[in-house]
Design a protein around this motif. Structure first.
Motif, short mmCIF file in Angstrom:
data_model
loop_
_atom_site.label_atom_id
_atom_site.label_comp_id
_atom_site.label_asym_id
_atom_site.label_seq_id
_atom_site.Cartn_x
_atom_site.Cartn_y
_atom_site.Cartn_z
N THR A 13 0.83 -1.21 0.00
CA THR A 13 0.00 0.00 0.00
C THR A 13 0.86 1.25 0.00
O THR A 13 0.57 2.23 -0.71
N ARG A 14 1.93 1.23 0.80
CA ARG A 14 2.83 2.40 0.85
C ARG A 14 3.44 2.66 -0.53
O ARG A 14 3.47 3.81 -0.99
N GLY A 15 3.96 1.62 -1.17
CA GLY A 15 4.57 1.79 -2.48
C GLY A 15 3.57 2.27 -3.52
O GLY A 15 3.88 3.14 -4.36
N ALA A 16 2.35 1.71 -3.46
CA ALA A 16 1.33 2.12 -4.42
C ALA A 16 0.91 3.57 -4.21
O ALA A 16 0.78 4.35 -5.16
N SER A 17 0.70 3.96 -2.94
CA SER A 17 0.24 5.32 -2.65
C SER A 17 1.29 6.35 -3.04
O SER A 17 0.97 7.41 -3.60
N ALA A 18 2.56 6.05 -2.73
CA ALA A 18 3.63 6.99 -3.06
C ALA A 18 3.76 7.18 -4.56
O ALA A 18 3.90 8.32 -5.04
N ARG A 19 3.71 6.09 -5.32
CA ARG A 19 3.85 6.21 -6.77
C ARG A 19 2.63 6.90 -7.38
O ARG A 19 2.78 7.71 -8.32
N ALA A 20 1.44 6.62 -6.88
CA ALA A 20 0.24 7.28 -7.38
C ALA A 20 0.34 8.79 -7.18
O ALA A 20 0.02 9.58 -8.08
N SER A 21 0.83 9.20 -6.00
CA SER A 21 0.97 10.63 -5.72
C SER A 21 1.97 11.28 -6.68
O SER A 21 1.74 12.40 -7.17
N GLU A 22 3.07 10.58 -6.94
CA GLU A 22 4.08 11.11 -7.87
C GLU A 22 3.50 11.34 -9.27
O GLU A 22 3.93 12.24 -9.99
N LEU A 23 2.53 10.50 -9.64
CA LEU A 23 1.95 10.58 -10.98
C LEU A 23 0.65 11.38 -11.01
O LEU A 23 -0.05 11.39 -12.02
N GLY A 24 0.34 12.08 -9.89
CA GLY A 24 -0.81 12.97 -9.88
C GLY A 24 -2.12 12.33 -9.51
O GLY A 24 -3.20 12.90 -9.77
N PHE A 25 -2.07 11.14 -8.89
CA PHE A 25 -3.28 10.44 -8.49
C PHE A 25 -3.29 10.28 -6.97
O PHE A 25 -2.25 10.39 -6.31
N LYS A 26 -4.45 10.01 -6.42
CA LYS A 26 -4.59 9.74 -4.99
C LYS A 26 -5.10 8.32 -4.81
O LYS A 26 -6.06 7.90 -5.46
N ALA A 27 -4.44 7.57 -3.90
CA ALA A 27 -4.85 6.20 -3.60
C ALA A 27 -5.59 6.18 -2.28
O ALA A 27 -5.21 6.83 -1.32
N GLU A 28 -6.66 5.41 -2.23
CA GLU A 28 -7.46 5.25 -1.02
C GLU A 28 -7.70 3.76 -0.80
O GLU A 28 -8.02 3.03 -1.73
N THR A 29 -7.54 3.31 0.45
CA THR A 29 -7.74 1.90 0.78
C THR A 29 -9.19 1.65 1.18
O THR A 29 -9.73 2.35 2.03
N ILE A 30 -9.79 0.64 0.58
CA ILE A 30 -11.17 0.24 0.89
C ILE A 30 -11.16 -1.25 1.19
O ILE A 30 -10.63 -2.05 0.41
N VAL A 31 -11.73 -1.64 2.33
CA VAL A 31 -11.78 -3.05 2.74
C VAL A 31 -13.11 -3.66 2.29
O VAL A 31 -14.18 -3.11 2.57
N THR A 32 -13.03 -4.78 1.60
CA THR A 32 -14.23 -5.47 1.13
C THR A 32 -14.32 -6.84 1.79
O THR A 32 -13.49 -7.23 2.61
N GLY A 33 -15.32 -7.61 1.40
CA GLY A 33 -15.45 -8.97 1.90
C GLY A 33 -16.15 -9.03 3.25
O GLY A 33 -16.91 -8.13 3.63
N SER A 34 -15.85 -10.10 4.02
CA SER A 34 -16.58 -10.37 5.27
C SER A 34 -16.36 -9.28 6.31
O SER A 34 -17.19 -9.07 7.18
N GLN A 35 -15.23 -8.56 6.24
CA GLN A 35 -14.93 -7.52 7.23
C GLN A 35 -15.11 -6.11 6.67
O GLN A 35 -14.70 -5.13 7.28
N GLY A 36 -15.71 -6.02 5.50
CA GLY A 36 -15.90 -4.71 4.90
C GLY A 36 -17.20 -4.68 4.12
O GLY A 36 -18.14 -5.41 4.41
N ILE A 37 -17.24 -3.83 3.10
CA ILE A 37 -18.47 -3.69 2.33
C ILE A 37 -18.57 -4.77 1.27
O ILE A 37 -17.58 -5.38 0.88
N SER A 38 -19.78 -5.01 0.80
CA SER A 38 -20.02 -6.03 -0.22
C SER A 38 -19.58 -5.54 -1.59
O SER A 38 -19.38 -4.33 -1.80
N ASP A 39 -19.48 -6.47 -2.54
CA ASP A 39 -19.10 -6.08 -3.90
C ASP A 39 -20.14 -5.14 -4.51
O ASP A 39 -19.79 -4.18 -5.20
N ALA A 40 -21.42 -5.43 -4.27
CA ALA A 40 -22.48 -4.59 -4.84
C ALA A 40 -22.41 -3.16 -4.30
O ALA A 40 -22.54 -2.18 -5.05
N ARG A 41 -22.18 -3.04 -3.00
CA ARG A 41 -22.06 -1.72 -2.40
C ARG A 41 -20.82 -1.01 -2.90
O ARG A 41 -20.84 0.20 -3.19
#
Length: 263
Positions: A13-41
């Motif tokens: 996640t750290r590597g992805a977020s840092a590179r996204a920022s360098e390229l002008g994008f923002k990364a956000e972590t979202i938890v899915t599955g049994s401990q997060g939101i459903s695929d439909a949501r």
């Protein structure tokens, strides 16, 4: 994923977020599955917010994100295999990294290498670690190939029986806790036996072994994802590809220091 995967995921996640920022994008972590939101949501949230790029962290078991409407998204999976849907992926070069580790141990003077793998991890990688271990020894007949220990659960008693029966002089394994079991059998690490960790990032105990470079994997995954977005290349690819990155060797207290002629 199990708690042992947390450190690896954080580096991804750290590597992805840092590179996204360098390229002008923002990364956000979202938890899915049994401990997060459903695929439909998740699908409705992503479309409502105009999010089109999805970098997927490694998923326990068999990943299934076919519930998303992939016509709206470009996706890259940061592990070896995903089939529902079959997306592009970026992952460690497990085969090459295992060959590298075996070569390193032989150069350090070990001749009876013992490989210990969890059966689910072995299957998830389509047996690439196990295959590389076997194939290398088949082509180097002067090196003794011990039968690997493939276990369904991390089990001290099963490991001890195997260790005493096969008597490896070095063990390769992802989980550092097996060193305690080795020492229960009389091993002194690194004086009499060696231990090579197959993923040093996932363990808090200092070890020699393989750095699978999760930060770099996350960064490379973001680069592939952003390239797809620039091409407006959404949907499930007709010909999914896998980008692999070889591991780096990390010296540590579980193996003797390499002589100067070993780089």
């Amino acid at each position: 994923r199990p708690p042992s995967a947390n450190r690896y995921h954080r580096e991804l996640t750290r590597g992805a977020s840092a590179r996204a920022s360098e390229l002008g994008f923002k990364a956000e972590t979202i938890v899915t599955g049994s401990q997060g939101i459903s695929d439909a949501r998740l699908d409705s949230i992503l479309q409502a917010r105009g999010i089109r790029g999805l970098l997927l962290l490694p998923i326990a078991g068999t990943p299934d994100l076919s519930g998303l409407d992939w016509s709206h998204f470009a996706g890259v999976y940061t592990d070896y295999l995903i089939e529902r849907p079959a997306l592009h992926s970026v992952c460690p070069d497990h085969y090459r990294s295992m060959v590298f580790a075996v070569q390193r141990l032989h150069l350090l003077g070990y001749h009876r290498l013992g490989l210990v793998l969890h059966s689910k991890n072995d299957a998830r990688l389509l047996y690439r670690w196990e295959a590389a271990f076997h194939t290398y020894h088949e082509h180097h007949s002067r090196k003794e190939a011990l039968p690997p220990l493939i276990i369904d659960e991390w089990n001290r008693a099963q490991f001890v029986r195997w260790f005493k029966a096969k008597q490896p002089d070095a063990v390769l394994c992802q989980r550092a806790e097996v060193m305690e079991w080795m020492m229960e059998c009389g091993a002194r690490i690194p004086e009499t036996h060696g231990f090579c960790c197959l993923n040093v990032t996932s363990n808090t105990v200092p070890c020699a072994g393989l750095d699978l470079q999760p930060g770099l994997l996350g960064a490379r995954g973001v680069e592939l994802l952003i390239a797809a977005l620039h091409r407006n290349d959404c949907g499930v690819p007709d010909h999914p590809s896998t980008t692999t990155i070889p591991a780096l060797w990390v010296d540590g207290p579980t193996l003797p220091k390499a002589p100067p002629n070993i780089s």
